[in-house]
Motif scaffolding. Structure first.
Motif, short mmCIF file in Angstrom:
data_model
loop_
_atom_site.label_atom_id
_atom_site.label_comp_id
_atom_site.label_asym_id
_atom_site.label_seq_id
_atom_site.Cartn_x
_atom_site.Cartn_y
_atom_site.Cartn_z
N THR A 112 0.91 -1.14 0.00
CA THR A 112 -0.03 0.09 -0.09
C THR A 112 0.85 1.35 -0.03
OG1 THR A 112 -0.01 0.28 2.47
CG2 THR A 112 -1.61 -1.44 1.34
N GLN A 113 0.33 2.46 -0.44
CA GLN A 113 0.95 3.68 -0.38
C GLN A 113 1.48 4.19 0.93
OE1 GLN A 113 1.51 5.61 -3.57
NE2 GLN A 113 2.92 6.77 -2.15
N ASP A 114 0.55 3.97 1.83
CA ASP A 114 0.71 4.18 3.18
C ASP A 114 1.95 3.74 3.87
OD1 ASP A 114 -1.23 6.09 3.11
OD2 ASP A 114 -2.82 4.89 3.95
N LYS A 115 1.90 2.18 3.54
CA LYS A 115 3.07 1.67 4.46
C LYS A 115 4.54 1.78 3.66
CE LYS A 115 5.03 -1.63 6.74
NZ LYS A 115 5.29 -1.20 8.27
N LEU A 116 4.45 2.10 2.25
CA LEU A 116 5.54 2.29 1.20
C LEU A 116 6.02 3.92 2.20
CD1 LEU A 116 7.46 1.31 -0.67
CD2 LEU A 116 6.19 2.84 -2.35
N ARG A 117 5.24 4.57 2.25
CA ARG A 117 5.61 6.01 2.71
C ARG A 117 6.08 6.08 3.87
NH1 ARG A 117 0.98 8.36 2.73
NH2 ARG A 117 0.96 8.94 0.66
N GLU A 118 5.56 4.94 4.97
CA GLU A 118 6.26 5.05 6.19
C GLU A 118 7.85 4.46 6.12
OE1 GLU A 118 4.29 2.42 8.80
OE2 GLU A 118 2.20 3.53 8.44
N ILE A 119 8.00 3.66 5.13
CA ILE A 119 9.24 3.13 5.11
C ILE A 119 10.14 4.13 4.39
CG2 ILE A 119 10.58 1.40 3.51
CD1 ILE A 119 8.28 -0.72 4.05
N MET A 120 9.57 4.77 3.37
CA MET A 120 10.58 5.77 2.58
C MET A 120 10.99 7.00 3.87
SD MET A 120 11.20 4.54 -0.14
CE MET A 120 12.05 5.97 -0.68
N ASP A 121 10.01 7.37 4.57
CA ASP A 121 10.22 8.39 5.56
C ASP A 121 11.38 7.96 6.44
OD1 ASP A 121 8.17 9.96 4.49
OD2 ASP A 121 6.73 9.35 6.19
N LYS A 122 11.20 6.75 7.09
CA LYS A 122 12.16 6.01 7.74
C LYS A 122 13.73 6.09 7.07
CE LYS A 122 13.83 1.81 10.43
NZ LYS A 122 13.12 0.59 10.55
N PHE A 123 13.75 5.62 5.72
CA PHE A 123 14.84 5.56 4.86
C PHE A 123 15.27 7.18 4.87
CE2 PHE A 123 16.49 6.50 0.80
CZ PHE A 123 17.96 5.77 1.04
N VAL A 124 14.57 8.03 4.49
CA VAL A 124 15.13 9.43 4.47
C VAL A 124 15.82 9.99 5.74
CG1 VAL A 124 14.11 11.72 4.11
CG2 VAL A 124 13.41 10.01 2.51
N LYS A 125 15.22 9.49 6.90
CA LYS A 125 15.76 9.86 8.08
C LYS A 125 16.97 9.49 8.35
CE LYS A 125 11.50 10.82 10.58
NZ LYS A 125 10.31 10.29 11.63
N LEU A 126 17.18 7.95 7.98
CA LEU A 126 18.50 7.33 8.15
C LEU A 126 19.57 7.94 7.18
CD1 LEU A 126 17.27 3.50 8.50
CD2 LEU A 126 18.22 4.93 10.18
N ASN A 127 19.05 8.24 5.89
CA ASN A 127 19.83 8.77 5.15
C ASN A 127 20.41 10.05 5.41
OD1 ASN A 127 21.02 7.85 2.64
ND2 ASN A 127 20.17 9.65 1.85
N ALA A 128 19.47 10.97 6.17
CA ALA A 128 20.07 12.27 6.60
C ALA A 128 21.09 12.11 7.63
CB ALA A 128 18.80 12.89 7.29
N MET A 129 21.15 11.01 8.29
CA MET A 129 22.15 10.80 9.31
C MET A 129 23.42 10.63 8.70
SD MET A 129 19.92 8.54 12.01
CE MET A 129 21.20 8.30 13.09
N ASP A 130 23.48 10.15 7.45
CA ASP A 130 24.75 9.94 6.74
C ASP A 130 25.22 10.99 6.01
OD1 ASP A 130 25.00 7.36 8.00
OD2 ASP A 130 24.27 6.47 5.99
N ALA A 131 24.40 12.19 5.99
CA ALA A 131 24.59 13.19 5.12
C ALA A 131 26.15 13.89 5.17
CB ALA A 131 23.83 14.40 5.32
N GLY A 132 26.90 13.75 6.43
CA GLY A 132 28.12 14.08 6.58
C GLY A 132 29.15 13.17 6.35
N LEU A 133 28.74 11.95 5.43
CA LEU A 133 29.59 10.80 5.04
C LEU A 133 29.66 10.72 3.40
CD1 LEU A 133 28.27 8.11 7.57
CD2 LEU A 133 30.32 9.45 7.82
N PHE A 134 31.12 10.46 3.17
CA PHE A 134 31.36 9.96 1.78
C PHE A 134 31.42 8.72 1.67
CE2 PHE A 134 34.18 9.28 -1.74
CZ PHE A 134 33.92 9.77 -2.77
N ARG A 135 30.71 8.07 0.80
CA ARG A 135 30.58 6.50 0.42
C ARG A 135 31.20 6.18 -0.53
NH1 ARG A 135 24.12 5.33 1.61
NH2 ARG A 135 24.09 7.53 0.67
N PHE A 136 32.02 5.06 -0.60
CA PHE A 136 32.55 4.71 -1.86
C PHE A 136 32.98 3.19 -1.89
CE2 PHE A 136 35.73 6.12 1.32
CZ PHE A 136 36.85 5.23 1.00
N ARG A 137 33.47 2.82 -2.76
CA ARG A 137 33.86 1.16 -2.79
C ARG A 137 35.14 1.00 -3.23
NH1 ARG A 137 30.78 -3.28 -6.74
NH2 ARG A 137 32.15 -5.00 -6.26
#
Length: 236
Positions: A112-137
């Motif tokens: 459902t759109q509501d459940k997916l929105r909850e997951i994406m909100d959580k992901f965006v918050k987690l991603n914001a915590m990594d905003a000061g990081l440079f990721r590479f392989r």
């Protein structure tokens, strides 16, 4: 914010549904989501040999390599601990099998759109915590470093070297891609081969910069006016 997402399900209609829902969320949040769709775990694993994703929506039931095996491949073979994984399934009995893969969440079909929105909100918050990081392989390792610790990048062909006070890291990439990723005003693209953290510049001259450790790097002729203007703005 740009986020790269993979959707992996052997039902094309599920891929299309998640793609459409995330695209709609992108329009509302202003976050740019780049979405790739796959219909087998093997296909996703092959793509991840050269592509870094921030988030994966991964089905569990596949006719061959199942989602649990794909998750273990991502964590144990590719050594990728940074990508967030959301499992999708019509069943709920996989909790213990998924524990060691450390998924971010679990979606039960129908989605459902509501459940997916909850997951994406959580992901965006987690991603914001990594905003000061440079990721590479680097090889098979997926690494994160605080941007504040990076002194500069140098490039030679498709090889980039990242310099810190403690250690240097060499990996495949391009300065154009890195400069685009680090659009925070802190790095100066002084030369086609050098991208420098302004915080580590001790002395600036029109044709070169001297870093805190004494390293001298050239400022290329086509970039000199722009770099001088940028530095003057930073020093105001």
């Amino acid at each position: 914010m740009n986020c790269k997402i993979a959707v992996c399900d052997d039902e094309p209609v599920i891929c299309k549904t998640i793609y459409t829902m995330i695209t709609a969320l992108s329009d509302k949040t202003g976050i740019r989501f780049e979405i790739d769709c796959f219909t087998s775990g093997e296909e996703l694993c092959r793509e991840m040999e050269g592509t870094a994703y921030d988030l994966i929506f991964l089905d569990i039931e596949f006719p061959e390599m199942n989602g649990v095996e794909v998750g273990k491949h991502i964590r144990d073979v590719l050594n990728n601990e940074s990508v967030q994984i959301v499992y999708i399934s019509s069943k709920q009995q996989y909790a213990m099998a998924l524990f060691e893969i450390r998924p971010m969440n679990f979606l039960i079909k129908p989605i459902t759109q509501d459940k997916l929105r909850e997951i994406m909100d959580k992901f965006v918050k987690l991603n914001a915590m990594d905003a000061g990081l440079f990721r590479f392989r680097m090889g098979k390792e997926h690494l994160k470093l605080p941007v504040s610790e990076i002194i500069y990048f140098s490039s030679s062909g498709r090889t980039v070297t990242l310099y810190t006070a403690a250690k240097n890291y060499t990996f495949y990439g391009s300065l154009d891609e890195i400069d685009n990723e680090l659009k925070n005003g802190q790095f100066l693209y002084i030369h086609k081969s050098f991208l420098v953290n302004y915080q580590y510049i001790r002395h600036y001259e029109y044709e070169q910069v001297t870093l805190l450790d004494g390293t001298v790097l050239p400022v290329s002729q086509p970039r000199r006016k722009q770099i001088r203007r940028r530095i003057l703005e930073m020093e105001e």
